[in-house]
Design a protein around this motif. Structure first.
Motif, short mmCIF file in Angstrom:
data_model
loop_
_atom_site.label_atom_id
_atom_site.label_comp_id
_atom_site.label_asym_id
_atom_site.label_seq_id
_atom_site.Cartn_x
_atom_site.Cartn_y
_atom_site.Cartn_z
N THR A 189 0.86 -1.18 0.00
CA THR A 189 0.00 0.00 0.00
C THR A 189 0.89 1.23 0.00
OG1 THR A 189 -1.90 1.07 1.07
CG2 THR A 189 -0.23 0.13 2.52
N THR A 190 0.33 2.32 -0.42
CA THR A 190 1.07 3.57 -0.44
C THR A 190 0.18 4.69 0.07
OG1 THR A 190 2.41 5.06 -1.79
CG2 THR A 190 0.48 4.12 -2.84
N SER A 191 0.81 5.68 0.66
CA SER A 191 0.07 6.85 1.11
C SER A 191 0.98 8.07 1.01
CB SER A 191 -0.42 6.68 2.55
OG SER A 191 0.68 6.54 3.42
N GLN A 192 0.37 9.19 0.78
CA GLN A 192 1.12 10.44 0.69
C GLN A 192 1.30 10.97 2.11
OE1 GLN A 192 -0.54 13.23 -2.05
NE2 GLN A 192 0.92 14.82 -1.54
N THR A 193 2.55 11.19 2.51
CA THR A 193 2.82 11.69 3.86
C THR A 193 2.92 13.21 3.90
OG1 THR A 193 5.19 11.38 3.56
CG2 THR A 193 3.97 9.56 4.57
N ALA A 223 6.04 10.08 -0.17
CA ALA A 223 5.07 8.99 -0.07
C ALA A 223 5.67 7.84 0.71
CB ALA A 223 4.67 8.51 -1.46
N GLU A 224 4.80 7.12 1.42
CA GLU A 224 5.20 5.93 2.15
C GLU A 224 4.77 4.71 1.36
OE1 GLU A 224 4.58 3.84 6.50
OE2 GLU A 224 2.83 4.75 5.53
#
Length: 103
Positions: free
Chosen positions: A82-86, A91-92
């Protein structure tokens, strides 16, 4: 170490050790942003971003494997990313799955 997206490893008796995770946070380089902006106009692959994401996935996967090795796992099943914008330019990438021990 067996790494799989399936829920188990066929033919093996397994004991669940728990969830294992590995992550990394990467930021974009200004030259990648400039190149991406140009590609947006003319079209084409975003090689800088593709390379960064592959490196990030590999790093997150390796960290997940290291966590499983600390548990003396034989496999990690049901692996997902999964990825998310930090923040605006970072991005993580998170890799996670279930560590298993063959019995």
């Amino acid at each position: 170490m067996i790494i799989t997206t399936t829920e188990n490893v066929d033919g093996k008796q397994q004991k669940i050790l728990g969830i294992v995770m590995g992550n990394t946070v990467q930021s974009r380089h200004i030259s990648s942003d400039i190149g991406a902006a140009l590609k947006k106009v003319v079209g084409g692959k975003l090689k800088g971003y593709s390379k960064m994401l592959k490196t990030s996935r590999d790093e997150a996967m390796q960290r997940m494997i290291e966590e499983a090795e600390k548990l003396d796992a034989d496999a990690i099943v049901n692996v997902r990313f999964t990825t998310s914008q930090t923040m605006a330019s970072a991005a993580e990438i998170l890799a996670y799955g279930t560590a298993m021990k063959f019995t």
